[in-house]
Design an enzyme around this catalytic site. Structure first.
Site, PDB file in Angstrom:
ATOM      1  N   SER A 134       0.850  -1.194   0.000  1.00 35.95           N
ATOM      2  CA  SER A 134       0.000   0.000   0.000  1.00 35.95           C
ATOM      3  C   SER A 134       0.880   1.235   0.000  1.00 35.95           C
ATOM      4  O   SER A 134       1.995   1.223   0.551  1.00 35.95           O
ATOM      5  CB  SER A 134      -0.894   0.006   1.240  1.00 35.95           C
ATOM      6  N   TYR A 147      -1.351  -0.280  10.503  1.00 38.06           N
ATOM      7  CA  TYR A 147      -1.432  -0.729   9.115  1.00 38.06           C
ATOM      8  C   TYR A 147      -0.281  -0.161   8.300  1.00 38.06           C
ATOM      9  O   TYR A 147       0.395  -0.881   7.554  1.00 38.06           O
ATOM     10  CB  TYR A 147      -2.769  -0.306   8.523  1.00 38.06           C
TER      11      TYR A 147
END
Length: 245
Positions: A134, A147
């Protein structure tokens, strides 16, 4: 373009929806023999209905990766491993507990590392590993801290593994997507809750002022898995519409 993937054996995790499903379909279109993995068998069966000949491997790859990958590899071994694992859901910044850190790291880092470790001895020379990371692992964008840290660690692992894997005739790369829209995903929910807010964010933060779609990530993944990308390893390839410009 013929990407040279006809007959290759590909294991795709998280293959029942979103990016993983799109990658599986793109690999199937290139003639790959697919092993589809996800936690829920119902979703896998629905996905496999559009990809005849695929084998299904339902379970939690965080703990069952060796059994799932060995079953998928069989006598032929694997040629492609797609580690599409993780979730961006977590608590607000500063509220992380030890348990939350462990949960998020398990989902977004260790699951992929476990799959890589399990697949490494079963991958044929010339094989390719693709990890879905990501852009949150590359910059502070307001995503949950745990995250972002997990994806940053995954990016570091991909870079660090490139050299030892190259000695075994294997390549590894990560794709760092930006905001990807698919049914049931985070941006699908956010659009339903606040379309005006999402559109304002896109206009402000993303050069192309739009959300991406899973097929755009799948096209990149299939290229990176193919011999056409034979000189690319250890890379973190960004596909974000210009958000990190």
């Amino acid at each position: 373009m013929n990407l040279g993937l006809e007959g290759k054996v590909a294991f795709v995790s998280g293959a029942s929806r979103g990016i993983g499903l799109a990658i599986a379909r793109a690999l199937h279109a290139e003639g790959c023999r697919l092993a589809l993995a996800a936690r829920g068998r119902d979703g896998l069966e629905a996905a496999a209905a559009t990809m005849p000949g695929s084998t299904l491997h339902a379970g939690d790859a965080a703990v069952e990766a060796p059994a799932m990958i060995n079953a998928a590899a069989g006598d032929a071994g694997l040629d492609i491993l797609v580690c599409n694992a993780g979730s961006g859901r977590s608590v607000p910044p500063g509220q992380e507990t030890e348990a939350e850190w462990r949960r998020v790291l398990d989902e977004n880092l260790y699951t992929s590392l476990n799959m890589i470790a399990a697949a490494r001895p079963r991958l044929n020379r010339g094989g390719a590993i693709i990890c879905i990371s990501s852009i949150a692992g590359l910059a502070a964008l307001g995503a949950p801290i745990a995250y972002s840290a997990a994806k940053a660690a995954l990016n570091a692992a991909v870079k660090g593994l490139a050299r030892p894997l190259a000695a075994e005739g294997l390549r590894i790369n990560a794709i760092a997507p930006g905001n990807i829209l698919f049914e049931g995903g985070t941006w699908d929910r956010k659009l339903r809750e606040d379309r005006a807010g999402v559109e304002a964010m896109l206009a402000r933060e993303v050069a192309q002022a739009r959300l991406g779609n899973p097929d755009e990530i799948a096209a990149l993944a299939v290229f990176l898995a193919s011999p056409r990308a034979s000189f690319i390893t250890g890379g973190i390839v960004v596909a974000d519409g210009g958000q990190l410009r």
